[in-house]
Design an enzyme around this catalytic site. Structure first.
Site, PDB file in Angstrom:
ATOM      1  N   LYS A  18      33.038  57.318  56.131  1.00 22.10           N
ATOM      2  CA  LYS A  18      32.127  56.731  57.129  1.00 22.10           C
ATOM      3  C   LYS A  18      31.997  55.222  56.974  1.00 22.10           C
ATOM      4  O   LYS A  18      32.113  54.477  57.927  1.00 22.10           O
ATOM      5  CB  LYS A  18      30.717  57.336  57.002  1.00 22.10           C
ATOM      6  N   ARG A  93      20.191  62.027  59.153  1.00 17.81           N
ATOM      7  CA  ARG A  93      20.702  63.065  58.260  1.00 17.81           C
ATOM      8  C   ARG A  93      19.871  64.335  58.341  1.00 17.81           C
ATOM      9  O   ARG A  93      20.204  65.318  57.690  1.00 17.81           O
ATOM     10  CB  ARG A  93      20.642  62.557  56.828  1.00 17.81           C
ATOM     11  N   ARG A 132      35.786  56.792  43.935  1.00 14.51           N
ATOM     12  CA  ARG A 132      35.327  55.670  44.758  1.00 14.51           C
ATOM     13  C   ARG A 132      34.728  54.537  43.929  1.00 14.51           C
ATOM     14  O   ARG A 132      33.949  54.771  43.014  1.00 14.51           O
ATOM     15  CB  ARG A 132      34.286  56.206  45.737  1.00 14.51           C
ATOM     16  N   ARG A 165      29.284  54.211  41.706  1.00 17.46           N
ATOM     17  CA  ARG A 165      27.892  54.595  41.955  1.00 17.46           C
ATOM     18  C   ARG A 165      27.513  55.787  41.098  1.00 17.46           C
ATOM     19  O   ARG A 165      28.285  56.727  40.958  1.00 17.46           O
ATOM     20  CB  ARG A 165      27.713  54.949  43.437  1.00 17.46           C
ATOM     21  N   ARG A 176      25.121  66.654  46.878  1.00 20.05           N
ATOM     22  CA  ARG A 176      25.026  65.943  48.162  1.00 20.05           C
ATOM     23  C   ARG A 176      25.723  66.734  49.271  1.00 20.05           C
ATOM     24  O   ARG A 176      25.277  66.715  50.420  1.00 20.05           O
ATOM     25  CB  ARG A 176      25.622  64.537  48.026  1.00 20.05           C
TER      26      ARG A 176
HETATM   27  P1  AMP Z   1      24.984  57.172  51.258  1.00 17.00           P
HETATM   28  O1  AMP Z   1      25.332  55.804  50.784  1.00 17.00           O
HETATM   29  O2  AMP Z   1      24.893  57.256  52.749  1.00 17.00           O
HETATM   30  O3  AMP Z   1      25.882  58.228  50.701  1.00 17.00           O
HETATM   31  O4  AMP Z   1      23.508  57.487  50.740  1.00 17.00           O
HETATM   32  C1  AMP Z   1      23.214  57.522  49.357  1.00 17.00           C
HETATM   33  C2  AMP Z   1      21.893  58.264  49.130  1.00 17.00           C
HETATM   34  O5  AMP Z   1      20.830  57.579  49.803  1.00 17.00           O
HETATM   35  C3  AMP Z   1      21.844  59.678  49.677  1.00 17.00           C
HETATM   36  O6  AMP Z   1      22.410  60.624  48.782  1.00 17.00           O
HETATM   37  C4  AMP Z   1      20.331  59.866  49.844  1.00 17.00           C
HETATM   38  O7  AMP Z   1      19.694  60.087  48.593  1.00 17.00           O
HETATM   39  C5  AMP Z   1      19.896  58.506  50.344  1.00 17.00           C
HETATM   40  N1  AMP Z   1      19.969  58.417  51.835  1.00 17.00           N
HETATM   41  C6  AMP Z   1      20.820  57.654  52.580  1.00 17.00           C
HETATM   42  N2  AMP Z   1      20.601  57.825  53.894  1.00 17.00           N
HETATM   43  C7  AMP Z   1      19.598  58.735  53.991  1.00 17.00           C
HETATM   44  C8  AMP Z   1      18.937  59.352  55.096  1.00 17.00           C
HETATM   45  N3  AMP Z   1      19.275  59.080  56.369  1.00 17.00           N
HETATM   46  N4  AMP Z   1      17.942  60.231  54.820  1.00 17.00           N
HETATM   47  C9  AMP Z   1      17.582  60.521  53.545  1.00 17.00           C
HETATM   48  N5  AMP Z   1      18.177  59.998  52.467  1.00 17.00           N
HETATM   49  C10 AMP Z   1      19.177  59.112  52.676  1.00 17.00           C
END
Ligand code: AMP
Length: 222
Positions: A18, A93, A132, A165, A176
């Protein structure tokens, strides 16, 4: 007028690509790339109250509560650069977040045009996320096998340091993915039922996926 805005959502599980594709789309179509995960990580590194609250959820691969994330995204969407459209990455999400987004756009006389869905089988995702590396400054991501940086450990775009990360570790990625199936698949179904979902095979190389996204956008928006 609703027709003059370009509001897009990019959906897909962790490791689907993404972020990589979102940066390209945003550049090509001149809309700001708003990534909820990037915004949350920025809050954490600045040690804001939101960053402190989000940390425990993020570290175990759980979702940050809707009210916190929705407030953060709505604030970002109200900034001047977002008035003509946005590309949302990682948001919504949950179904509640999708409803909050509809409400926010509706208040501005806007409507979501397309939800792009990057599909990748779950067994490939863990491997991808685990390989990653992310830039500490601009959040660009690399993978040493399929998308390596020009210089080891250094971001091609801004020379920032690349790091792994904490939540890209194997067991957290699995969690996740579980969260994704439970909370985010209903969002995918919601957009499919509305007829705005565009599904893209995310297993192909970065260039091919970018071309497929471009074709879907041209067909859906113009
Ligand atoms: P990402 O970088 O999009 O993979 O997000 C990393 C982490 O941030 C996720 O595993 C969640 O803990 C939190 N997070 C990101 N976007 C959201 C969202 N829209 N709703 C809830 N938690 C989020």
């Amino acid at each position: 007028m609703a027709g003059s805005h370009l509001d897009l959502v990019l959906l897909g599980p962790v490791g689907a690509g993404k972020g990589t594709q979102a940066r390209r789309i945003a550049l090509k179509y001149g809309v700001p790339h708003i990534a909820s995960g990037d915004l949350l990580r920025a809050h954490r590194s600045k040690e804001t109250e939101l960053g402190r609250q989000a940390k425990a959820y993020m570290d175990r691969g759980a979702l940050v509560p809707d009210n916190l994330v929705i407030t953060m995204i709505v604030e970002r969407m109200r900034q001047p650069d977002a008035h003509d459209g946005v590309l949302l990455d990682g948001f919504p999400r949950t179904f509640a977040q999708a409803q909050a987004l509809d409400k926010e756009l509706d208040e501005e006389g806007r409507v979501l045009k397309v939800a792009l869905y990057l599909e990748v089988p779950f067994d490939i995702l863990v491997e991808r996320a685990a390989g990653r590396w992310t830039c500490r400054t601009c959040q660009a991501t690399y993978n040493y096998r399929v998308n390596p940086p020009k210089r080891k450990g250094i971001c091609d775009l801004d020379g920032g340091e690349l790091y792994q990360r904490e939540d890209d570790r194997h067991e957290v990625v699995s969690e996740r993915i579980n969260v994704y199936i439970q909370d985010t698949v209903p969002v995918v179904d919601y957009y499919r039922a509305r007829g705005i979902l565009r599904e893209i095979d995310g297993t192909r190389d970065i260039e091919s996926v970018a071309i497929a996204i471009g074709q879907q956008l041209e067909a859906a928006v113009w």
